[in-house]
Structure formats: C-alpha cells, structure tokens
Scaffold this active site. Sequence first.
Site, mmCIF file in Angstrom:
data_model
loop_
_atom_site.group_PDB
_atom_site.id
_atom_site.type_symbol
_atom_site.label_atom_id
_atom_site.label_comp_id
_atom_site.label_asym_id
_atom_site.label_seq_id
_atom_site.Cartn_x
_atom_site.Cartn_y
_atom_site.Cartn_z
ATOM 1 N N HIS A 37 0.483 -1.160 -0.211
ATOM 2 C CA HIS A 37 0.159 -0.234 0.042
ATOM 3 C C HIS A 37 1.289 0.999 -0.255
ATOM 4 C CE1 HIS A 37 -2.837 3.049 2.128
ATOM 5 N NE2 HIS A 37 -3.605 3.207 0.937
ATOM 6 N N HIS A 79 -0.873 11.363 -2.291
ATOM 7 C CA HIS A 79 -1.687 10.599 -1.070
ATOM 8 C C HIS A 79 -2.144 11.715 -0.988
ATOM 9 C CE1 HIS A 79 -4.898 9.476 1.254
ATOM 10 N NE2 HIS A 79 -4.927 8.011 1.431
HETATM 11 O O1 G3P Z 1 -5.788 1.013 -2.524
HETATM 12 C C1 G3P Z 1 -6.655 1.701 -1.513
HETATM 13 C C2 G3P Z 1 -6.379 1.989 -0.241
HETATM 14 O O2 G3P Z 1 -5.481 2.710 -1.352
HETATM 15 C C3 G3P Z 1 -7.337 3.356 -0.227
HETATM 16 O O3 G3P Z 1 -7.065 3.969 0.581
HETATM 17 O O4 G3P Z 1 -6.721 6.627 1.670
HETATM 18 O O5 G3P Z 1 -5.430 5.157 1.663
HETATM 19 O O6 G3P Z 1 -5.961 5.623 -0.914
HETATM 20 P P1 G3P Z 1 -6.321 5.660 0.376
HETATM 21 CA CA CA Z 2 -4.721 4.443 -2.219
#
Ligand code: G3P
Ligand code: CA
Length: 275
Positions: A37, A79
């Site tokens: 992630h 992000h």
């Molecule tokens: O891939 C899903 C996840 O990344 C969504 O949440 O806020 O980490 O972008 P966020």
């Molecule tokens: Ca994401």
Amino acid sequence: MRRLLGTLLVPAALLATATVALADTDRPRTGPEVVAHRGASADAPENTLAAADEALAQRADAVEVDVQRTADGHLVLVHDATLARTTDVERVFPTRALAPVGTFTLAELRRLDAGSWFSPAFAGERVPTLAEFADRLRGRADLLVELKDPARYPGVEKEVAYEVDGLRSGVVVQSFDHDAMRRFAEAAPEIPAGWLFGGRPTTAQLDDAAAHGVTQINPSFRVVDAALVAEVRARGMQTGVYTVNDTDDMRQVAATGVDRIITDRPRVLRKVLAG
Ligand code: G3P
Ligand code: CA
C-alpha cells in the site's frame, strides 16, 4: 506526454491476452496476492521510489500508488490533497504549505524532500512521477494505480490510460470515484479497472460494476466476508481489500477467499499467508 512503455499501436490480440490473464477468476488459487500500500509504507516513505524498492525487497506481488496531476500536466504520486504531511513544503514554499498538489509544477515538486518526514534515513527522496515508479517495478511487480480525487483533474482518466496502456499487463487502475472509472472504461476498455468502496457494495453496485467491465471490487477489509467474495466472483470479478496491517485481521481476511490484500506491511502479510 511520454507513454510508459510500448506504443499506442498495441496489437488488439495482445491487449486481449493481457486482460484475460488479469481478469481470470478461474486460475489455480494459491492464496491472495500481496499488494504493498503506497509501496511498503510501514518501512519507507509512502509513494516514493524507496517505498517501491522496499516493496520489492519484501516480495510484494503488486504495489498500490495514488496519482494526481501537477499544474504543468505531469502525473505524480501523492496521497493527500496537500503536500504538508509528506514533504517539507512548509520550509521550501512557506506561503503555499496548504496549497493543493495540483497547483505545483513538476519542477517545484522536485525541490521537495519527500523522505525526511518519515525518517532521516530517507532524506532526499523525491515525489516521483507515475512513469518513474512504473519503470522501477517493471517486470518485478504489478502496479495498482489509484486515481486520487480525479474530479480535481478533468481529463486525468484519459491521461492515465495513455500512460499505462503500454504496460499491457500487470496494471490495474482503480478509484473511489465511479463516474471517473466509467470515463476510464470508455477511454480504455482494455485496461483492467477496479472500483474502490468505503462501505459494503450493494448488489446494484456490483451489477453496475460488472456491466462496466470492472475487474476488481476493492472495499475496506472491514466490510468483506465470504458471502461478498462469492457475490463478486459470481459476476466474474475479483475482490481486493484495503488496508490490512494487523496479523489477526490478515488471517481473518485471507480466510474469506479474497483475491488480494493491500497492506503497508508486505513482509508480515507474506509470513502470515505462509502459515
Ligand atoms: O487501494 C486502496 C486504498 O489505498 C484506499 O485508501 O486512502 O489509502 O488511498 P487510501
Ligand atoms: Ca490509495
């Protein structure tokens, strides 16, 4: 704009092969794929090349990133809506610390340190472009690209489609913004697409996604159970869940039969899955 790999004239047969390979829900199951992630973001600054390297070192199958667009049209990985949390923007541009990402040019972003906030060991990491990040992973891990707040960036769906088209396989584009994903599907029906969900998808939403050729249904792990996984699979799609960092949660989620798990801790997940 530079295309990542390959050319616009990708033979249709090759694109079809790639799509089938990624969308194949009947392949032999060996447990969920491990998706890092924002890179391996527990151990390196998120959405940087260092996080890509760490994800590779931790044997992630794929890496998730968040794409936005600079004021001069470059696709970059950040992000948040601003650069305040993940860079030293306040020091470099004191009057613009809370300005939206899309108001900065690429040259301006290049002046920022995107690593020191995480640890002095990563001082000097830069905000990467999508192209740079994909180059880093090429042939070693798949790429899961999230269109982050695409409503802020009119036309970004087509631009991302153009950039990732040359990857042919090993790339999926996803967003919480399903209108943007419908536009993406129109622009690039051959590129696998995912719909993100904050809550549990309804039957109507699953039908809608299937009708739009969606490959992956990707909700929060907190709303997923075996029944939902079966509903998704019955429609020819796959399930990925975010963001699972606790080992008990990893075990529980894996038992539901999901196809992939998104985590900040790929090494830990890999170990849990190995039993
Ligand atoms: O891939 C899903 C996840 O990344 C969504 O949440 O806020 O980490 O972008 P966020
Ligand atoms: Ca994401």
